[in-house]
Scaffold this motif. Structure first.
Motif, PDB file in Angstrom:
ATOM      1  N   PHE A 185      28.017 -78.212 -23.670  1.00 56.76           N
ATOM      2  CA  PHE A 185      29.154 -77.901 -22.805  1.00 56.76           C
ATOM      3  C   PHE A 185      29.368 -76.404 -22.631  1.00 56.76           C
ATOM      4  N   MET A 186      29.432 -75.646 -23.735  1.00 58.72           N
ATOM      5  CA  MET A 186      29.690 -74.213 -23.644  1.00 58.72           C
ATOM      6  C   MET A 186      28.554 -73.429 -24.297  1.00 58.72           C
ATOM      7  N   ALA A 187      28.389 -72.204 -23.854  1.00 55.39           N
ATOM      8  CA  ALA A 187      27.211 -71.419 -24.210  1.00 55.39           C
ATOM      9  C   ALA A 187      27.355 -70.701 -25.546  1.00 55.39           C
ATOM     10  N   SER A 188      26.201 -70.378 -26.107  1.00 55.39           N
ATOM     11  CA  SER A 188      26.168 -69.433 -27.220  1.00 55.39           C
ATOM     12  C   SER A 188      26.489 -68.048 -26.657  1.00 55.39           C
ATOM     13  N   MET A 189      26.806 -67.113 -27.537  1.00 54.58           N
ATOM     14  CA  MET A 189      27.137 -65.771 -27.076  1.00 54.58           C
ATOM     15  C   MET A 189      26.682 -64.750 -28.115  1.00 54.58           C
ATOM     16  N   SER A 258      24.253 -45.203 -23.517  1.00 53.39           N
ATOM     17  CA  SER A 258      24.557 -46.451 -24.221  1.00 53.39           C
ATOM     18  C   SER A 258      24.820 -47.558 -23.201  1.00 53.39           C
ATOM     19  N   ILE A 259      24.341 -48.746 -23.539  1.00 50.73           N
ATOM     20  CA  ILE A 259      24.496 -49.926 -22.681  1.00 50.73           C
ATOM     21  C   ILE A 259      25.031 -51.062 -23.541  1.00 50.73           C
ATOM     22  N   GLU A 260      26.011 -51.789 -23.010  1.00 50.30           N
ATOM     23  CA  GLU A 260      26.554 -52.934 -23.735  1.00 50.30           C
ATOM     24  C   GLU A 260      26.554 -54.155 -22.830  1.00 50.30           C
ATOM     25  N   GLY A 261      26.233 -55.290 -23.422  1.00 50.01           N
ATOM     26  CA  GLY A 261      26.186 -56.503 -22.626  1.00 50.01           C
ATOM     27  C   GLY A 261      26.227 -57.755 -23.475  1.00 50.01           C
ATOM     28  N   THR A 262      25.918 -58.878 -22.844  1.00 48.74           N
ATOM     29  CA  THR A 262      25.976 -60.160 -23.543  1.00 48.74           C
ATOM     30  C   THR A 262      24.864 -61.070 -23.041  1.00 48.74           C
ATOM     31  N   PHE A 263      24.338 -61.882 -23.958  1.00 47.55           N
ATOM     32  CA  PHE A 263      23.365 -62.914 -23.602  1.00 47.55           C
ATOM     33  C   PHE A 263      23.932 -64.258 -24.005  1.00 47.55           C
ATOM     34  N   ARG A 264      23.847 -65.217 -23.064  1.00 47.98           N
ATOM     35  CA  ARG A 264      24.408 -66.547 -23.292  1.00 47.98           C
ATOM     36  C   ARG A 264      23.401 -67.608 -22.838  1.00 47.98           C
ATOM     37  N   THR A 265      23.364 -68.691 -23.573  1.00 46.42           N
ATOM     38  CA  THR A 265      22.489 -69.793 -23.201  1.00 46.42           C
ATOM     39  C   THR A 265      23.004 -71.093 -23.804  1.00 46.42           C
ATOM     40  N   LEU A 266      22.381 -72.194 -23.406  1.00 45.85           N
ATOM     41  CA  LEU A 266      22.784 -73.501 -23.912  1.00 45.85           C
ATOM     42  C   LEU A 266      21.677 -74.153 -24.734  1.00 45.85           C
ATOM     43  N   LEU A 305      28.602 -78.375 -28.612  1.00 45.32           N
ATOM     44  CA  LEU A 305      28.012 -79.678 -28.326  1.00 45.32           C
ATOM     45  C   LEU A 305      29.076 -80.760 -28.406  1.00 45.32           C
ATOM     46  N   ASN A 306      29.297 -81.451 -27.320  1.00 43.20           N
ATOM     47  CA  ASN A 306      30.239 -82.574 -27.312  1.00 43.20           C
ATOM     48  C   ASN A 306      29.498 -83.867 -27.655  1.00 43.20           C
ATOM     49  N   ASP A 307      29.934 -84.495 -28.736  1.00 46.88           N
ATOM     50  CA  ASP A 307      29.315 -85.743 -29.189  1.00 46.88           C
ATOM     51  C   ASP A 307      29.399 -86.800 -28.088  1.00 46.88           C
ATOM     52  N   GLU A 325      42.072 -90.941 -11.349  1.00 49.55           N
ATOM     53  CA  GLU A 325      42.090 -89.830 -10.400  1.00 49.55           C
ATOM     54  C   GLU A 325      42.372 -88.488 -11.060  1.00 49.55           C
ATOM     55  N   ASN A 326      42.851 -88.522 -12.304  1.00 48.07           N
ATOM     56  CA  ASN A 326      43.197 -87.283 -13.005  1.00 48.07           C
ATOM     57  C   ASN A 326      42.222 -86.899 -14.106  1.00 48.07           C
ATOM     58  N   VAL A 327      41.105 -87.598 -14.193  1.00 49.06           N
ATOM     59  CA  VAL A 327      40.087 -87.302 -15.202  1.00 49.06           C
ATOM     60  C   VAL A 327      38.768 -87.043 -14.493  1.00 49.06           C
ATOM     61  N   ILE A 328      38.223 -85.843 -14.675  1.00 48.55           N
ATOM     62  CA  ILE A 328      37.001 -85.468 -13.964  1.00 48.55           C
ATOM     63  C   ILE A 328      35.854 -85.245 -14.940  1.00 48.55           C
ATOM     64  N   ASP A 329      34.640 -85.270 -14.407  1.00 48.11           N
ATOM     65  CA  ASP A 329      33.454 -84.876 -15.166  1.00 48.11           C
ATOM     66  C   ASP A 329      33.274 -83.380 -14.983  1.00 48.11           C
ATOM     67  N   SER A 330      33.408 -82.630 -16.053  1.00 53.32           N
ATOM     68  CA  SER A 330      33.292 -81.172 -15.983  1.00 53.32           C
ATOM     69  C   SER A 330      31.838 -80.736 -16.044  1.00 53.32           C
ATOM     70  N   ASP A 331      31.556 -79.629 -15.400  1.00 55.03           N
ATOM     71  CA  ASP A 331      30.232 -79.016 -15.471  1.00 55.03           C
ATOM     72  C   ASP A 331      30.150 -78.183 -16.745  1.00 55.03           C
ATOM     73  N   ILE A 332      28.954 -77.723 -17.073  1.00 60.74           N
ATOM     74  CA  ILE A 332      28.807 -76.812 -18.206  1.00 60.74           C
ATOM     75  C   ILE A 332      29.599 -75.534 -17.923  1.00 60.74           C
ATOM     76  N   TRP A 333      29.970 -74.854 -18.981  1.00 61.76           N
ATOM     77  CA  TRP A 333      30.784 -73.636 -18.881  1.00 61.76           C
ATOM     78  C   TRP A 333      30.089 -72.566 -19.698  1.00 61.76           C
ATOM     79  N   MET A 334      29.719 -71.453 -19.072  1.00 66.24           N
ATOM     80  CA  MET A 334      28.950 -70.425 -19.763  1.00 66.24           C
ATOM     81  C   MET A 334      29.821 -69.481 -20.587  1.00 66.24           C
ATOM     82  N   ALA A 335      31.093 -69.771 -20.694  1.00 69.54           N
ATOM     83  CA  ALA A 335      31.933 -69.078 -21.665  1.00 69.54           C
ATOM     84  C   ALA A 335      31.572 -69.580 -23.057  1.00 69.54           C
ATOM     85  N   SER A 336      32.081 -68.907 -24.086  1.00 68.41           N
ATOM     86  CA  SER A 336      31.779 -69.332 -25.456  1.00 68.41           C
ATOM     87  C   SER A 336      33.070 -69.543 -26.229  1.00 68.41           C
TER      88      SER A 336
END
Length: 396
Positions: A185-189, A258-266, A305-307, A325-336
């Motif tokens: 569901f959500m990414a590593s960071m 100097s450079i700062e950033g982030t890497f994310r994956t599932l 990881l959602n069981d 009508e009020n419950v949806i299937d969510s997409d993956i979210w690249m936040a952590s």
């Protein structure tokens, strides 16, 4: 049917009081691992409900217990507590009193919802079999993450493996709706810090320099190969650089950039491979241009990881409570999220709580100075979590 209607009634009756609690928490935000007043306030509210089994965890967090009838199963419900270093710009009557600190990620709503949930569950403790754990966790926004500290606590470890439920507000999801995603569901960071070293000098004589600004520019562009050419298209990955500092001038080439950033994956396997490839890539680009690049990696949260079983059942129970009508299937979210640590070892379900209301102008994104919620979401969030927990415990 009786139990569901009773939960809805209790949620509606008690929601106004917990909206006031949310506003108090919003006005008095505290940064990660500094939630001392927040912790004391939450503990007092739990005691007002009648909950007496409360222990301290992770310094400024709390783990409370509600016991139903007899033995039965055990389930943990979690809310995070910390705020962000952001100056609030909302025009509301309960803006942050702590200048430069703001609940811009909805943790005030998470706490208020879980407290409302606790109120409902305690009122119905004779209606379920089993035990409920209520975790108010500090430090979600700062590494190493409060979850890692909670997991080291004896009180938490004594619980053993058990289902974990958590929710997170989403302003792009209309209030009254919730979203579920099975599996990843959500990414590593991981946080990336690069120091590019060259040889500075006068901008009019670049031949006498090793220009770290030019090297840094090539590194930023070349590093995108990590996502575009080195990773499988089947694995979601994001590499972003958000901070570049070159302290030269219009006529001065600096020694360092100097450079700062982030890497994310599932994908955890690809995560480890990618970071090794990135280090080799940025080092070789710099050396090929006569300079040097040092990469420091602060390893952050893993994938969430959602069981499959727990999430499917929770979604079906949410449909029975809120309507299809009020419950949806969510997409993956690249936040952590550091809830991911729990999900690595326990069957977990982390779902989304809609708080947006475009008509009322409540649509600012998370981590922004104007983030706010439609507060009717407190009733939805508290009632739904109580229903999900009771359904899990009573369906032995």
């Amino acid at each position: 049917m009786y139990l569901k209607e009773r939960i809805k009634q209790l949620a509606k009756e008690n929601a106004p009081g917990y909206i006031k609690i949310r506003r108090h928490l919003h006005q008095n935000p505290e940064l990660s691992f500094q939630e001392h007043r927040t912790c004391a306030f939450v503990k007092e509210e739990l005691q007002k409900i009648g909950i007496i089994e409360i222990i301290s965890v992770a310094g400024t967090g709390l783990l409370a217990t509600i016991r139903g009838k007899g033995g039965g199963k055990n389930i943990l419900l979690r809310a995070d507590m910390d705020a962000l270093p952001i100056f609030e710009k909302n025009n509301i009557g309960f803006v942050s009193k702590n200048k430069g600190v703001m609940h811009a990620c909805g943790h005030d709503a998470h706490m208020a919802s879980l407290l409302l949930c606790a109120k409902i569950l305690y009122s119905l403790k004779n209606e379920f079999i089993g035990t409920l754990q209520l975790l108010f966790q500090p430090g979600e926004e700062s590494m190493p993450g409060g979850a890692t500290l909670v997991q080291k606590e004896k009180g938490y470890q004594d619980l053993g493996i058990l289902p974990h439920l958590g929710q997170h507000v989403r302003p792009d999801l209309p209030v009254g709706k919730v979203g579920f995603c099975v599996g990843k569901f959500m990414a590593s960071m991981d946080e990336l810090f690069l120091k590019v070293t060259g040889k500075g000098g006068h901008a009019a004589t670049p031949e006498n320099t090793v220009d770290p600004v030019l090297i840094a520019s090539h590194i930023i562009v070349a590093a995108q190969q990590l996502v575009s050419r080195m990773s499988s298209p089947k694995i979601p990955s994001v590499l972003s650089f958000g901070k570049v500092i070159a302290n030269g001038a219009i006529n001065i080439i600096p020694d360092n950039v100097s450079i700062e950033g982030t890497f994310r994956t599932l994908d955890e396997t690809w995560r480890q491979q990618a970071l090794k490839k990135l280090e080799k890539l940025v080092t070789s680009v710099a050396e090929g241009m006569g300079g040097k690049c040092e990469l420091t990696i602060n390893h952050g949260y893993p994938c969430l990881l959602n069981d499959k079983g727990l999430t499917y059942v929770s979604k079906e129970n949410a449909i029975s409570y809120l309507g299809e009508e009020n419950v949806i299937d969510s997409d993956i979210w690249m936040a952590s999220e550091d809830f991911a640590y729990y999900s690595q070892n326990n069957p977990s379900c982390f779902y989304l709580l809609g708080v947006g209301n475009e008509i009322e102008g409540i649509d600012s994104g998370l981590h922004t100075p104007t983030f706010n919620i439609d507060e009717t979401a407190i009733e939805t969030g508290g009632g739904l979590m109580a229903w999900l927990a009771i359904q899990y415990l009573n369906n032995q």
